[in-house]
Design a protein around this motif. Structure first.
Motif, mmCIF file in Angstrom:
data_model
loop_
_atom_site.group_PDB
_atom_site.id
_atom_site.type_symbol
_atom_site.label_atom_id
_atom_site.label_comp_id
_atom_site.label_asym_id
_atom_site.label_seq_id
_atom_site.Cartn_x
_atom_site.Cartn_y
_atom_site.Cartn_z
ATOM 1 N N THR A 1 0.843 -1.201 0.000
ATOM 2 C CA THR A 1 0.000 0.000 0.000
ATOM 3 C C THR A 1 0.877 1.250 0.000
ATOM 4 O O THR A 1 0.542 2.247 -0.633
ATOM 5 C CB THR A 1 -0.966 0.034 1.201
ATOM 6 O OG1 THR A 1 -0.238 0.186 2.418
ATOM 7 C CG2 THR A 1 -1.806 -1.221 1.273
ATOM 8 N N LEU B 1 3.812 6.009 -5.366
ATOM 9 C CA LEU B 1 3.598 6.231 -6.804
ATOM 10 C C LEU B 1 2.630 7.386 -7.023
ATOM 11 O O LEU B 1 2.828 8.218 -7.920
ATOM 12 C CB LEU B 1 3.052 4.951 -7.454
ATOM 13 C CG LEU B 1 4.067 3.841 -7.721
ATOM 14 C CD1 LEU B 1 3.343 2.538 -8.079
ATOM 15 C CD2 LEU B 1 5.037 4.229 -8.836
ATOM 16 N N ALA B 2 1.590 7.448 -6.198
ATOM 17 C CA ALA B 2 0.613 8.536 -6.323
ATOM 18 C C ALA B 2 1.274 9.884 -6.023
ATOM 19 O O ALA B 2 1.006 10.886 -6.704
ATOM 20 C CB ALA B 2 -0.566 8.295 -5.383
ATOM 21 N N GLY C 1 1.885 2.067 -3.489
ATOM 22 C CA GLY C 1 0.829 2.804 -4.189
ATOM 23 C C GLY C 1 0.802 4.271 -3.790
ATOM 24 O O GLY C 1 0.667 5.160 -4.633
ATOM 25 N N MET C 2 0.956 4.529 -2.476
ATOM 26 C CA MET C 2 0.971 5.923 -1.994
ATOM 27 C C MET C 2 2.169 6.682 -2.563
ATOM 28 O O MET C 2 2.053 7.859 -2.936
ATOM 29 C CB MET C 2 1.049 5.943 -0.468
ATOM 30 C CG MET C 2 -0.180 5.393 0.230
ATOM 31 S SD MET C 2 0.084 5.396 2.033
ATOM 32 C CE MET C 2 -1.218 4.275 2.535
ATOM 33 N N LEU D 1 3.218 10.842 -8.995
ATOM 34 C CA LEU D 1 2.302 11.259 -10.063
ATOM 35 C C LEU D 1 1.833 12.694 -9.826
ATOM 36 O O LEU D 1 1.686 13.477 -10.761
ATOM 37 C CB LEU D 1 1.098 10.300 -10.073
ATOM 38 C CG LEU D 1 0.251 10.200 -11.338
ATOM 39 C CD1 LEU D 1 1.092 9.883 -12.555
ATOM 40 C CD2 LEU D 1 -0.826 9.133 -11.134
ATOM 41 N N LYS E 1 -6.657 8.829 -5.979
ATOM 42 C CA LYS E 1 -6.770 8.312 -7.346
ATOM 43 C C LYS E 1 -7.918 7.303 -7.431
ATOM 44 O O LYS E 1 -8.406 6.813 -6.411
ATOM 45 C CB LYS E 1 -5.463 7.632 -7.772
ATOM 46 C CG LYS E 1 -4.225 8.490 -7.588
ATOM 47 C CD LYS E 1 -4.274 9.750 -8.432
ATOM 48 C CE LYS E 1 -3.066 10.640 -8.165
ATOM 49 N NZ LYS E 1 -3.294 12.007 -8.689
ATOM 50 N N ASP F 1 1.999 7.325 -18.371
ATOM 51 C CA ASP F 1 2.340 7.844 -17.040
ATOM 52 C C ASP F 1 1.349 7.415 -15.962
ATOM 53 O O ASP F 1 1.644 7.506 -14.774
ATOM 54 C CB ASP F 1 2.384 9.384 -17.054
ATOM 55 C CG ASP F 1 3.494 9.897 -17.942
ATOM 56 O OD1 ASP F 1 4.367 9.081 -18.310
ATOM 57 O OD2 ASP F 1 3.479 11.094 -18.271
ATOM 58 N N ARG F 2 0.187 6.994 -16.384
ATOM 59 C CA ARG F 2 -0.831 6.598 -15.409
ATOM 60 C C ARG F 2 -1.079 5.090 -15.438
ATOM 61 O O ARG F 2 -2.084 4.599 -14.949
ATOM 62 C CB ARG F 2 -2.144 7.348 -15.684
ATOM 63 C CG ARG F 2 -2.088 8.797 -15.253
ATOM 64 C CD ARG F 2 -3.486 9.387 -15.252
ATOM 65 N NE ARG F 2 -3.834 9.979 -16.526
ATOM 66 C CZ ARG F 2 -5.084 10.068 -16.977
ATOM 67 N NH1 ARG F 2 -6.084 9.549 -16.282
ATOM 68 N NH2 ARG F 2 -5.332 10.640 -18.138
ATOM 69 N N PHE F 3 -0.154 4.375 -16.042
ATOM 70 C CA PHE F 3 -0.266 2.918 -16.130
ATOM 71 C C PHE F 3 0.891 2.296 -15.361
ATOM 72 O O PHE F 3 2.048 2.674 -15.547
ATOM 73 C CB PHE F 3 -0.227 2.474 -17.593
ATOM 74 C CG PHE F 3 -0.224 0.981 -17.752
ATOM 75 C CD1 PHE F 3 -1.411 0.261 -17.689
ATOM 76 C CD2 PHE F 3 0.969 0.290 -17.944
ATOM 77 C CE1 PHE F 3 -1.407 -1.120 -17.833
ATOM 78 C CE2 PHE F 3 0.979 -1.090 -18.085
ATOM 79 C CZ PHE F 3 -0.209 -1.791 -18.028
ATOM 80 N N PHE F 4 0.583 1.338 -14.492
ATOM 81 C CA PHE F 4 1.609 0.745 -13.633
ATOM 82 C C PHE F 4 1.533 -0.776 -13.690
ATOM 83 O O PHE F 4 0.538 -1.367 -13.273
ATOM 84 C CB PHE F 4 1.435 1.229 -12.187
ATOM 85 C CG PHE F 4 1.490 2.730 -12.075
ATOM 86 C CD1 PHE F 4 2.706 3.393 -11.960
ATOM 87 C CD2 PHE F 4 0.321 3.479 -12.138
ATOM 88 C CE1 PHE F 4 2.751 4.780 -11.900
ATOM 89 C CE2 PHE F 4 0.362 4.874 -12.074
ATOM 90 C CZ PHE F 4 1.572 5.530 -11.955
ATOM 91 N N VAL G 1 -6.142 5.818 -12.691
ATOM 92 C CA VAL G 1 -4.884 5.112 -12.958
ATOM 93 C C VAL G 1 -5.214 3.640 -13.188
ATOM 94 O O VAL G 1 -6.218 3.131 -12.692
ATOM 95 C CB VAL G 1 -3.865 5.262 -11.800
ATOM 96 C CG1 VAL G 1 -3.435 6.707 -11.622
ATOM 97 C CG2 VAL G 1 -4.420 4.705 -10.497
ATOM 98 N N TYR H 1 10.241 1.047 -9.531
ATOM 99 C CA TYR H 1 9.689 2.382 -9.794
ATOM 100 C C TYR H 1 10.500 3.501 -9.147
ATOM 101 O O TYR H 1 10.044 4.643 -9.097
ATOM 102 C CB TYR H 1 8.209 2.428 -9.368
ATOM 103 C CG TYR H 1 7.304 1.735 -10.365
ATOM 104 C CD1 TYR H 1 7.107 2.269 -11.640
ATOM 105 C CD2 TYR H 1 6.678 0.529 -10.070
ATOM 106 C CE1 TYR H 1 6.297 1.638 -12.575
ATOM 107 C CE2 TYR H 1 5.866 -0.116 -11.006
ATOM 108 C CZ TYR H 1 5.687 0.445 -12.249
ATOM 109 O OH TYR H 1 4.890 -0.178 -13.187
ATOM 110 N N PHE I 1 -3.021 3.877 -3.906
ATOM 111 C CA PHE I 1 -3.451 4.915 -4.859
ATOM 112 C C PHE I 1 -4.794 5.502 -4.426
ATOM 113 O O PHE I 1 -5.003 6.718 -4.456
ATOM 114 C CB PHE I 1 -3.598 4.322 -6.265
ATOM 115 C CG PHE I 1 -2.342 4.346 -7.096
ATOM 116 C CD1 PHE I 1 -1.834 5.548 -7.582
ATOM 117 C CD2 PHE I 1 -1.669 3.180 -7.405
ATOM 118 C CE1 PHE I 1 -0.689 5.578 -8.361
ATOM 119 C CE2 PHE I 1 -0.521 3.191 -8.176
ATOM 120 C CZ PHE I 1 -0.028 4.390 -8.657
#
Lengths: 287, 310
Positions: A140, A146-147, A143-144, A150, B71, B47-50, B26, A181, B66
């Motif tokens: 998790t 990566l967000a 994900g945080m 972004l 998101k 950029d929004r694909f993982f 995403v 990543y 996310f």
């Protein structure tokens, strides 16, 4: 370390930046709360809560940018307690920081209380992720992180995992993804107290050489004494980040730290102190 | 009727449209983007694909991360992996945590075909139904899938969308109305109610024709594309009108649509009923048409089951 060293360049609220002696006092308070709430609850996990107390104090009272008055502030730093059974340390820190009244700590594990036996993000302000089933928090956090990338946000993500928890395969899936990543906004902390429910890690399922494993997975690895406040602050400071790499802080800790008869005792992984033990523990921790 | 289209293809196209409309969307994938068709999104929005590689548990965890960061993540993989392999992750950080995660499970059901039973997921609806707060959508064709994806994105909370591999007929036109939680009555009859989801909706329509021809029965046909929350009123209404109910799903008869309908009828309107689906068994390799025949999931099987009801 001075407060200035960790101050953010953004307009966000600066970390509270307690000094070393104040942080030691915060950790002591957190330990006292852990003992009191577990004794009141009559069940729970003291060992891994006490081992994490110094690190959690440093995060909430020096390192992290957060605002107890605005738990949903989007630009806050995040802390995920992946080893969710140690939630007394998290609840105590959140109450100490002002997310909810301290009196509420005594409702731990009781019917109707927001303070569940393992953290529920829907019930407690400041809890960033529901955890308790081991191995899931780091994913998790990925994900945080990566967000945040972004969003081009400076927010940092911290995830604390346990050593027994490191036996879960999902930890290593997430480890691979974080390196892939290049999540240099992600810091994981291993509360390496060496003990799990059934005994020492080395007997149950060896996790060593754990530093080599994380290095091999592409992480920036730092080893510290997880009870030494200056070492913890230094390891968590933004300037210890490695560009393009997530950071793993292997914090060598003592299970049950701060209470002599709990230190290094496997049985106190998941056994609450009784009234007499709690009084003895509180006397040791000081008023 | 136009060419057959797989619902997974419509899913991929719908994600692209959604991505254009909403910058918070995403898409997460576990090394099957060419199969789930999330590759279409990856191409337009790299950029929004993982991609998380072959690591579905990690993908679901990251999706929750996310979601709590504002998101709207769509996590796709084969149904067997994203609901089976990662079930406990879905339970904790999606279901219990009530995160705004959408899961697209492709290659569901027996029409996966030649890959065999390891990949034919006939238990996903049962697994997802058991999780409190999970919304479950099984669109019947490409048109419905195109409507279901934005509806899922607009709904705050966990959603599971079931996608099929095989190209299937397009049943609906541009006037078709889709609403989460609402059954669509495609035909009105009085002798039996055929309640289907996914590719079995088309089979139900064909079964209705067979029943008309063979026995002069008129059948109500319902597209139950939302498995949860189930449109209980539509089930009870159809049962009261027809007195007989047959469910049809490309899933085990345990835990899916048939079970959901039986639960409602058992509690509210006990009715003679039959369930078409995998009869508590695994599938095997073969062509989709061969498998549907062998496992008795064709229109004539539905019709026969109906005629066998008292």
């Amino acid at each position: 370390m001075s407060k200035q060293e960790v101050e953010s360049k953004s307009s966000a609220p600066a970390p509270q930046g307690d000094t070393v002696s104040l942080l030691q006092e915060r950790a002591r308070q957190i330990r006292r709360d852990i003992i009191m709430m577990l004794a009141e609850a009559g069940s729970g996990h003291p060992g891994g809560s006490l081992s994490a107390a110094d690190i959690v104090a440093c995060l909430y009272f020096h390192i992290m940018r957060h605002d107890p008055a605005r738990p949903d502030w989007p630009e806050r730093d995040r802390f995920v307690l992946s080893k969710g059974h140690a939630c007394p340390v998290l609840y105590a820190a959140l109450a100490e920081a002002g997310y909810f009244p301290k009196e509420q700590l005594m409702s731990l594990r009781k019917l109707g209380s927001p303070l569940q036996g393992h953290p529920d993000m829907c019930k407690v302000p400041g809890v960033e992720m529901t955890t308790g089933s081991l191995g899931q928090g780091l994913a998790t956090g990925v994900g945080m992180a990566l967000a945040a990338k972004l969003d081009k946000s400076p927010r940092r993500i911290f995830v604390m995992i346990g050593d027994g928890e490191s036996q879960e395969g999902q930890i290593w899936e997430a480890s691979m993804a974080a390196a892939h990543y290049k999540l240099d906004n992600l810091t994981a902390i291993l509360d390496f107290n060496g003990l799990q429910i059934d005994g020492p890690n080395a007997e149950v399922m060896a996790v060593q050489p754990v530093a080599d494993k994380w290095k091999a997975f592409g992480w920036n690895v730092v080893e510290i004494d997880g009870h030494d406040i200056p070492q913890i602050l230094h390891a968590l400071s933004p300037d210890r980040k490695a560009a393009g790499k997530p950071t793993m802080i292997i914090a060598h800790t003592v299970k049950g730290k701060g209470v002599s008869f709990m230190e290094g005792v496997v049985d106190f992984h998941g056994k609450a102190p009784n009234k007499e033990q709690a009084e003895k523990a509180l006397a040791e921790l000081g008023t | 009727m136009s060419d057959n289209i797989a619902t997974r293809k419509a899913y991929g196209e719908a994600l692209v449209e959604l991505g254009r409309a909403n910058p918070d969307v995403v898409v997460l994938e576990a090394d099957l983007s060419k199969s789930t068709m999330s590759a279409l999104f990856a191409k337009e929005f790299p950029d929004r694909f993982f991609n998380f590689g072959v690591a579905e548990a990690d993908m679901i965890g990251a999706a929750a991360g996310f979601a709590v960061s504002g998101k709207i993540p769509f996590a796709s993989s084969f149904a067997v992996f994203c609901t089976g392999r990662a079930w406990e992750q879905v339970r904790l950080v999606v279901g219990y945590a009530q995160t705004n995660v959408k899961i697209g499970g492709s290659h569901a059901g027996i029409t996966v075909g030649e890959d065999g039973a390891s990949h034919q997921m006939n238990e996903d609806l049962a697994l997802m139904r058991a999780i409190p707060g999970m919304t479950i959508l099984v669109p019947a064709d490409a048109v419905e899938m195109k409507l279901a994806v934005p509806a899922a994105a607009a709904l705050k909370g966990p959603v599971y969308i079931r996608l099929g591999r095989m190209p299937v007929p397009v049943l609906f036109d541009g006037d078709y109305r889709f609403e989460i939680g609402r059954a669509a009555k495609l035909r009105e009859g009085k002798d039996v109610a055929l309640i289907g989801c996914g590719i079995m909706v088309d089979a139900c329509l064909q079964a209705a024709d067979i029943l008309k021809e063979k026995a002069d029965w008129s059948a109500t046909v319902i597209n139950m594309s939302t498995i949860k929350p189930l449109d209980r009123a539509a089930v009870v209404d159809a049962a009261r009108t027809c007195g007989r109910v047959v469910t049809a799903e490309e899933h085990s008869i345990i835990g899916g649509l048939g079970s959901a309908v039986a639960e409602v009828l058992g509690e509210e309107c006990p009715t003679s009923m039959a369930r078409i689906g995998l009869k508590d068994c695994f599938g095997e390799s073969g062509k989709p048409a061969e498998l549907l025949e062998k496992y008795e999931m064709n229109p004539q099987d539905i019709a026969e089951a109906a005629l066998g009801l008292s």
